[in-house]
Each structure stands twice: as C-alpha cells, then as structure tokens.
Design a protein around this motif. Sequence first.
Motif, short mmCIF file in Angstrom:
data_model
loop_
_atom_site.label_atom_id
_atom_site.label_comp_id
_atom_site.label_asym_id
_atom_site.label_seq_id
_atom_site.Cartn_x
_atom_site.Cartn_y
_atom_site.Cartn_z
N TYR A 1 -5.01 5.90 2.93
CA TYR A 1 -3.89 5.27 3.63
C TYR A 1 -4.25 5.03 5.10
O TYR A 1 -3.39 4.89 5.94
CB TYR A 1 -2.65 6.17 3.57
CG TYR A 1 -1.97 6.23 2.23
CD1 TYR A 1 -0.95 5.34 1.91
CD2 TYR A 1 -2.32 7.18 1.29
CE1 TYR A 1 -0.30 5.39 0.70
CE2 TYR A 1 -1.67 7.25 0.05
CZ TYR A 1 -0.66 6.35 -0.23
OH TYR A 1 -0.03 6.41 -1.43
N ALA B 1 -0.09 10.46 0.33
CA ALA B 1 -0.61 10.19 1.68
C ALA B 1 -0.73 11.55 2.35
O ALA B 1 0.26 12.17 2.68
CB ALA B 1 0.35 9.29 2.44
N ARG C 1 4.37 6.05 -2.12
CA ARG C 1 5.13 6.91 -1.21
C ARG C 1 6.61 6.61 -1.30
O ARG C 1 7.44 7.52 -1.35
CB ARG C 1 4.68 6.69 0.25
CG ARG C 1 3.23 7.01 0.49
CD ARG C 1 2.80 6.57 1.88
NE ARG C 1 3.17 7.54 2.90
CZ ARG C 1 2.81 7.42 4.18
NH1 ARG C 1 2.12 6.38 4.56
NH2 ARG C 1 3.16 8.34 5.06
N VAL D 1 -4.41 -1.28 3.51
CA VAL D 1 -4.22 -0.40 2.36
C VAL D 1 -3.76 -1.22 1.15
O VAL D 1 -2.72 -1.89 1.22
CB VAL D 1 -3.20 0.71 2.67
CG1 VAL D 1 -3.07 1.64 1.47
CG2 VAL D 1 -3.61 1.47 3.91
N GLY E 1 0.79 -1.23 0.00
CA GLY E 1 0.00 0.00 0.00
C GLY E 1 0.82 1.27 0.00
O GLY E 1 0.33 2.33 -0.40
N SER E 2 2.07 1.19 0.45
CA SER E 2 2.93 2.38 0.49
C SER E 2 3.80 2.52 -0.75
O SER E 2 4.74 3.33 -0.75
CB SER E 2 3.82 2.33 1.73
OG SER E 2 3.04 2.31 2.90
N THR F 1 -6.04 11.72 2.86
CA THR F 1 -6.13 10.26 2.69
C THR F 1 -5.64 9.49 3.92
O THR F 1 -5.79 8.28 3.99
CB THR F 1 -5.33 9.79 1.46
OG1 THR F 1 -3.97 10.20 1.60
CG2 THR F 1 -5.90 10.37 0.18
N LEU F 2 -5.03 10.20 4.88
CA LEU F 2 -4.60 9.52 6.11
C LEU F 2 -5.69 9.53 7.17
O LEU F 2 -5.74 8.65 8.03
CB LEU F 2 -3.34 10.21 6.67
CG LEU F 2 -2.05 9.94 5.90
CD1 LEU F 2 -0.99 10.97 6.25
CD2 LEU F 2 -1.54 8.54 6.19
N GLN G 1 -5.93 2.69 6.81
CA GLN G 1 -6.06 1.35 7.40
C GLN G 1 -7.37 1.22 8.19
O GLN G 1 -7.46 0.45 9.14
CB GLN G 1 -4.86 0.99 8.28
CG GLN G 1 -3.59 0.80 7.45
CD GLN G 1 -2.44 0.23 8.22
OE1 GLN G 1 -2.25 0.53 9.39
NE2 GLN G 1 -1.64 -0.62 7.59
N ASN H 1 -9.26 6.81 -2.58
CA ASN H 1 -7.88 6.76 -2.11
C ASN H 1 -7.82 6.85 -0.59
O ASN H 1 -8.47 7.70 0.00
CB ASN H 1 -7.09 7.94 -2.69
CG ASN H 1 -6.78 7.75 -4.16
OD1 ASN H 1 -7.66 7.33 -4.92
ND2 ASN H 1 -5.57 8.06 -4.55
N SER I 1 -3.76 3.92 -3.90
CA SER I 1 -3.92 3.18 -2.64
C SER I 1 -5.36 3.29 -2.16
O SER I 1 -5.88 4.39 -2.02
CB SER I 1 -2.96 3.72 -1.59
OG SER I 1 -1.63 3.47 -1.99
N ASP J 1 -2.54 -1.61 -2.77
CA ASP J 1 -1.93 -0.91 -3.90
C ASP J 1 -2.64 -1.34 -5.17
O ASP J 1 -2.26 -2.28 -5.85
CB ASP J 1 -0.43 -1.19 -3.98
CG ASP J 1 -0.05 -2.61 -3.63
OD1 ASP J 1 -0.84 -3.30 -2.97
OD2 ASP J 1 1.05 -3.04 -4.02
#
Lengths: 421, 101
Positions: free
Chosen positions: A307, B50, A246, A342, A242-243, B73-74, A309, A305, A259, A344
């Motif tokens: 991130y 993010a 980044r 998350v 998922g990262s 998105t966080l 979780q 989208n 993501s 990808d």
Amino acid sequence: MKHRGTKYSGFKVIKEALTGHKGWKPVWRTPRPKSEYDVIIVGGGGHGLATAYYLAKEFGITNVAVLEKGWIGSGNVGRNTTIVRSNYLLPGNEPFYEFSMKLWENLEQDFNYNAMVSQRGILNLFHNDAGRDAYARRGNAMILAGADAVLLDQDGVREMYPCLDFENARFPIKGGLLQPRGGTVRHDAVAWGYARGADNRGVDIIQNCEVTGMVIENGICRGVETSQGIIKAKKIAVCVAGSSSRVMSMAGMRLPIESHVLQAFVSEGLKPILPGVVTFGAGHFYVSQSDKGGLVFGGDIDGYNSYAQRGNLPVVEDVCEGGMALMPMIGRARLLRMWGGVMDMSMDGSPFIDKTHIDGLYFNGGWCYGGFKATPASGWCYAHLLAKDEPHPVATEYRLDRFKRGAMIDEKGMGAQPNLH
Amino acid sequence: MIIHHPLLGPRDASEFVYKGDASLIDRPDWKADNAADLFHDYLYLRDNPAGEHCELWYHEQGDRSWLVVTRNTLTHDITNVELARDVALAKQAKKSGRGEK
C-alpha cells in the motif's frame, strides 16, 4: 437537470483573454455534507466521479455525494500512464471495454471539457508465429465485438516505428496488433471534467472526508461513518481501487483482491519519436510519448502486497532493460520522474461491478493495472447498477461470486495468483 | 528490500519469488462437509491488510527454501523472517496439542 455552470467554448476563451481572465470560476463547490443522500459514492477517483456524473446525467439521480479521503484525483487516476484501448480477448471483457472506448471517443463533447483524447493508436508487438496467431485471434475477437484491429507485419511496424530494434536476438520484432482507435487521454482532466459535470448537476463532492466505518443494521447498509460525522444514504457505492480490501473490511467482507504496487516513469522531453503507444509484452515494457515530449513508460507490478505508493529498484532495472531491448535510443534519455500506485489485483485479473450480500452496499473494484481505460464504462455501468439494481448488459460477468461458480474471466490464463496477471 | 534469510543472512528480495499470504500454509480439510466453500475461501479470498503482513517468499535464486516473512505493506519494513517449514511444524504441533517443551 440543466447544466448550471459556465459552458466552455472557443468563444469563451477569446472573451476571457480580452477581459483579463477575470470570469473563470471554480468548477466545483466545496459543500458541507448533508445528513442524508440517495447515493453515497466512496472514493473520488476517476471511477467514482464518472459514476456520479452518469448517475446524474443519464439516470436522473442527483441527490448524490462523492466522499474522498484526500483530494479528488489524488489516487490512480492521476498516476496511470494515460492509455485507453479496447484490445481484450474474452467475451466477458471485450464488449465492456469497447463500450468504454466509444464513450472516450465522445467524452469531451459529452462533458464539455478538454481531456486531450488522442486516438494515436496502440500497437502490441509479437516476435514469433505463436505470438502472431494469438494476436490474429485477439484481433478477430475485437472486430467481432465492434472494435477495430489491424494485424501488421514487420514492414508495417517499421514504417510506423523505425526507431525500434527489429533484430533483437531474443525478441526480434515480427509484427504487431494495432488498434488505431486506442490512444491516450489527459488523466487529470478526466477526473476534473467528470467532477465539474457531476457538480453542475447537483452532486456534492466532499473532499478530505475519510470513511471510517459502515453503518449496518440487520444486514442493511444505511450509511457511513466519516471524519465529518455519520452520513446516511439509501445506497452506498464503494469504488476505492487499491484500498478496496480496507474499506470493504469495515463491512466484514474479505475480497478476492490483493493490493500491489505498480511503478511508472517519465523521461525528459524529447523531439517527437513515438507517434502512438507501443507495448512490448515479452519484455515487460510499454511506452508512449506525451504531448510535452516525455517518454511515458512502465512495466510489470512489483509483485508483492503493498500500500506504499512506491516501489523498489529491481523492477526499475527490469523496466529499463525492457526499454533498452525495444528501443536502444532510450538509453540516451534521462529519467525525469518515477512514482507508484496501488493496484487492486483481482484473482483472475478482471474487475467487479456488483451488489454485495449486504443490502444497500455496492462494490466496484479489482481493476488491476487497467482501470483508467475503463473509467467511462465503469462509471456508466456502476450508475446503471445503482439506479436499476441490475447489471448493465456489458458488465454482467463482473460478479463477486464468479470464482464460486467457476466463471472466471482469466484474460491471461494465470489462475488465482494476482502477481502473475 | 533485503530479506534476512535465517540460514543465509541478508539476501536481496529480487532473488525471491513472492507467493502471498502465509495463511496459505493452512490448507482446509478436504473431508469437511463444506470443503468446496472452504477451498473457495482459501484459494480466492485474502485479508490483504495495510500494515503488518505475514507472507510466503520462495528463495528461487538461492537455496530454494520457503520463508515466512513478516513485512509492513505500508512501509515495506521487514520485521521477522522464519523458515516456512518451522512455522508449519509449529502450527502442526499446536494443533495436535503436543507443543514443544
């Protein structure tokens, strides 16, 4: 290299039981990072640990570090719903997933760890003639790639799963495509087993070590900046699920990935009701029953989208509606836990295992919500790419430039819209 | 998530369909020499940040307007919502150098 750690066996368990369990030792070390390695793997999830394991075991490359931001197995390898299968359609995918299935079948013997591999079968339901045709075609594609598939009629499904609602007005169950070799695997044990196997062969597993930058000189990646200092390596292998966007943005790359968050659920423990895995694609719902008795189920990604979780309630409702439509008895079970991971999500729903345009920098990602079943083959094929600088024969289509070449692997035929895959 | 629609007020996100990054408003120039490359990047590559993210939401179960939603998105916090039409027109005005007075 010889296996350095304790070999697990029934004899060992009995011996420990008689001697107060004093002989069990930590199964991996907590090393300080060296200043340089042959290969650095960024990401200590299932795929990263499997890559390290196969690099050491199959390709003899042991001067390897696995860098993990948190603790190993804290991401998607411990958040998925533990299903393994190789019921894909397209020639770019099916041989890869069948390779993975064969590795699952021998995994516990191979890494000497109980991962509770349980080939209890996976059943995809269909509800009309078109669905039956599509699954007949898929089953044939699976058999051509060396996998197993059985097309069941309604009676065949009823015999296995009498608790399902066969007379649902919108989606009456007319049959299903069964892959008897599919099933479930204890996901945490997969991470731990690979970690133990890699560590025993000399791989350094470095937890709480976040990669904060890439060291790139003249178009060559020479190492990574981390929270524990700069670590150099000949090859940097990123696999952070998922990262992905980044981490790869640290190398200035934009990826064909978004993501998204996917939620999963477990009910309270029930008596045995589901012998295998059932998927109800038309209703965005799939379910299996864990060995503890909990119904483990899920549905679609939330579709935006994220991130975080964690997901939102409309999808919880959607998943539970799917469950009620498929097996109304689920309405009497209480929900015990729910969580998010998350994903990808790639632009065609298929993954990448490839070199990048930066020498020494490799990328593995885009697994969408299907990364767990791929863990052994992903690790093996990534290790193959890192060791030989050429793709493994079953992973030749997982290239980053496939969109440019018009060579997408679009299993679902949804096009470049990740939240539809 | 609650999306504060500029015309209709607070609406549940489940009334909307999500499209993706708001930069999709800016289609590349099809007459450019490298149009194929530009369209590849436009169609397939994403920043996928993010943190703060400007994105397109379509109010399908409502007034069928397209919105540009600025969302983290966080945390899923929404900090700004505009009509996509306004955003697109403002961009166009900026491009042609006319700018609103």
